[in-house]
Design a protein around this motif. Structure first.
Motif, PDB file in Angstrom:
ATOM      1  N   ASN A 269      48.695  41.277  39.812  1.00 36.96           N
ATOM      2  CA  ASN A 269      47.693  42.339  39.941  1.00 36.96           C
ATOM      3  C   ASN A 269      46.801  42.134  41.151  1.00 36.96           C
ATOM      4  O   ASN A 269      45.916  42.952  41.422  1.00 36.96           O
ATOM      5  CB  ASN A 269      46.825  42.407  38.680  1.00 36.96           C
ATOM      6  CG  ASN A 269      47.623  42.803  37.453  1.00 36.96           C
ATOM      7  OD1 ASN A 269      48.543  43.615  37.544  1.00 36.96           O
ATOM      8  ND2 ASN A 269      47.283  42.226  36.300  1.00 36.96           N
TER       9      ASN A 269
ATOM     10  N   GLU B  57      51.336  43.605  32.322  1.00 39.45           N
ATOM     11  CA  GLU B  57      50.891  42.554  31.398  1.00 39.45           C
ATOM     12  C   GLU B  57      51.390  42.809  29.985  1.00 39.45           C
ATOM     13  O   GLU B  57      51.811  41.886  29.285  1.00 39.45           O
ATOM     14  CB  GLU B  57      49.363  42.458  31.410  1.00 39.45           C
ATOM     15  CG  GLU B  57      48.831  41.340  30.526  1.00 39.45           C
ATOM     16  CD  GLU B  57      47.332  41.150  30.650  1.00 39.45           C
ATOM     17  OE1 GLU B  57      46.764  40.427  29.802  1.00 39.45           O
ATOM     18  OE2 GLU B  57      46.725  41.716  31.588  1.00 39.45           O
TER      19      GLU B  57
ATOM     20  N   PRO C 180      44.963  37.964  38.045  1.00 38.51           N
ATOM     21  CA  PRO C 180      44.014  39.090  37.938  1.00 38.51           C
ATOM     22  C   PRO C 180      43.832  39.838  39.257  1.00 38.51           C
ATOM     23  O   PRO C 180      44.194  39.357  40.333  1.00 38.51           O
ATOM     24  CB  PRO C 180      42.714  38.389  37.510  1.00 38.51           C
ATOM     25  CG  PRO C 180      42.845  37.001  38.054  1.00 38.51           C
ATOM     26  CD  PRO C 180      44.301  36.661  37.963  1.00 38.51           C
TER      27      PRO C 180
ATOM     28  N   LYS D 149      45.855  34.340  33.409  1.00 42.60           N
ATOM     29  CA  LYS D 149      46.303  34.318  32.021  1.00 42.60           C
ATOM     30  C   LYS D 149      47.716  33.736  31.912  1.00 42.60           C
ATOM     31  O   LYS D 149      48.592  34.053  32.730  1.00 42.60           O
ATOM     32  CB  LYS D 149      46.279  35.724  31.434  1.00 42.60           C
ATOM     33  CG  LYS D 149      44.889  36.347  31.363  1.00 42.60           C
ATOM     34  CD  LYS D 149      44.947  37.750  30.772  1.00 42.60           C
ATOM     35  CE  LYS D 149      43.570  38.383  30.712  1.00 42.60           C
ATOM     36  NZ  LYS D 149      43.631  39.768  30.172  1.00 42.60           N
TER      37      LYS D 149
ATOM     38  N   LYS E 185      37.239  34.242  37.748  1.00 39.74           N
ATOM     39  CA  LYS E 185      38.530  34.866  37.486  1.00 39.74           C
ATOM     40  C   LYS E 185      39.362  33.997  36.532  1.00 39.74           C
ATOM     41  O   LYS E 185      39.246  32.773  36.533  1.00 39.74           O
ATOM     42  CB  LYS E 185      39.295  35.067  38.788  1.00 39.74           C
ATOM     43  CG  LYS E 185      38.617  36.009  39.766  1.00 39.74           C
ATOM     44  CD  LYS E 185      38.645  37.453  39.263  1.00 39.74           C
ATOM     45  CE  LYS E 185      38.050  38.407  40.268  1.00 39.74           C
ATOM     46  NZ  LYS E 185      38.083  39.799  39.789  1.00 39.74           N
TER      47      LYS E 185
END
Length: 421
Positions: free
Chosen positions: A54, A86, A105, A148, A145
């Motif tokens: 992203n 995601e 992110p 994930k 940030k």
């Protein structure tokens, strides 16, 4: 004649012979193949992982390149020619189709650079190297940030920790490079080359024997462990034979002879000691000669076979003592066989055959010290991996022999007490 009798009983029991000789070989080959292929999966073949970018910036590009260069992962950014989102990544990972998904992110590269610029400007201004106007400008608040990571629920914790450590190190290197570059620009040293290589590194010092490095592999760990497991499985046929003698009246006929029960037990001990040593040498022969032909490392027994034989013999004594005790106490085969199998598995579990003792909880580490399998396994590792002398394994083989003496004495006492009553 007592020894001859025991061999005749074993000869007539085909199932018992299969348990004693064939099953241990199948077990050690299967388990070693599985563990060795697991090690190769981690080190030699790449694991496909999903990457959701992203950011579309320099940081995500660097992460992608580093993952591709690694020997662990192959990066997947599209499924069915569609860019992964995601939600798609999370669904595929949680269904077990992929082991890992990394979600980078938005604005990670720009925000990282902005945060580094702010920090560098603070340091430079504190040194009086910037004008007061630029130093007094209000700074934009930049939120932290998060990268994930989605893991397959079936993935082991050790794999998760290794991956997170690797990615954390990668991100740290990217941050460090950004800080160096920003300082470089602020100071106007455009041609200065900051060294990016880590100043502190790690080097494994591998022990050497006869000027040869000793590198433990799956074979050196598995063969001693499963050899012990096989040796202790003689508890089952031994205890069953003792129960048969009692139920069929053979034991009463033996007692009518002018010999003590100790002579009968010595006959069983000699017979099953021979069985244990045959098991041991068969396992060693398979590890030395068969393993290389099926793609496994060969077991290096150079200079170790004599001491390994001693450990196997005393481990056999411990197993025989336990089998004699179980056969003496049990009244039926339905009691001896299930209890014998279950108790051997429990002794193996707490003794470090399946899970290393150091990885167990503290209470289990203490309990493990009471397992004769743990004593035998430690003695095998001392000989095979630590290159110790005979004197250094005496405490462990003494414990094994003491276990044999104690269990045999209890069996004799129990049998005498029962017959007296």
């Amino acid at each position: 004649m007592s020894i001859v009798k025991e061999f005749l009983l074993l000869k007539r029991d085909l199932g018992g012979l299969i348990i004693l000789f064939i099953m241990p070989l199948v077990l050690v080959i299967t388990v070693t193949l599985i563990q060795d292929s697991t090690f190769k999966t981690v080190s030699d073949s790449k694991i496909p992982i999903l990457l959701v970018d992203n950011d579309k910036g320099s940081v995500s590009k660097t992460v992608f390149e580093n993952l591709e260069k690694s020997n662990l992962f192959s990066v997947v950014t599209q499924i069915d020619n569609k860019t992964i989102t995601e939600d798609v990544a999370r669904e595929n990972v949680y269904k077990g189709k992929f082991q890992l998904a990394i979600v980078i992110p938005e604005n990670l590269s720009s925000d990282l650079q902005a945060k580094v610029d702010q920090n560098v400007e603070k340091i430079v201004s504190s040194l009086g190297m910037t004008d007061s106007t630029s130093a007094s400008e209000p700074q934009r608040i930049i939120k932290e940030k998060e990268v994930k990571l989605y893991f397959d629920p079936a993935v082991q914790m050790s794999f998760k920790n290794a991956v997170m450590s690797s990615i954390d190190k990668m991100i740290s290197q990217i941050e460090t490079k950004s800080i160096y570059t920003t300082f470089q620009n602020q100071l106007g040293e455009g041609t200065t080359d900051f060294e990016q290589k880590s100043f502190i590194s790690f080097k494994e010092i591998i022990p050497k024997i006869n000027n040869k490095e000793v590198r433990p592999n799956s074979v050196q760990h598995n063969v001693p462990a499963w050899t012990l497991f096989a040796i202790f499985f003689i508890v089952i046929p031994l205890s069953i034979n003792i129960v048969k003698e009692k139920s069929q009246g053979t034991f009463i006929r033996l007692r009518t002879n002018p010999v003590s029960n100790l002579v009968v037990i010595i006959g069983k001990t000699i017979t099953y000691s021979i069985i244990c040593m045959i098991q041991f040498y068969m396992m060693v022969a398979v590890a030395v000669f068969l393993f290389p032909s099926i793609g496994l490392p060969s077991l290096n027994i150079e200079g170790h076979l004599a001491l390994m034989s001693v450990v196997a013999l005393f481990s056999g004594f411990a197993a025989i003592g336990f089998g004699i005790l179980l056969g003496t106490v049990a009244s039926t085969q339905e009691q001896s066989a299930p209890f014998g199998a279950t108790s051997v598995i429990i002794l193996a579990a707490i003794g470090g055959i399946w899970v290393p003792v150091f990885a167990m909880p503290k209470i289990m580490q203490i309990i493990a010290k009471s397992s004769p399998m743990n004593w035998g396994l430690d003695a095998f590792y001392d000989v095979l991996l630590r290159n110790v002398s005979f004197l250094e394994i005496i405490p462990k083989i003494s414990l094994l022999f003491l276990f044999f003496i104690l269990t045999t004495a209890i069996a004799l006492f129990y049998d005498k007490k029962k017959r007296t009553v």
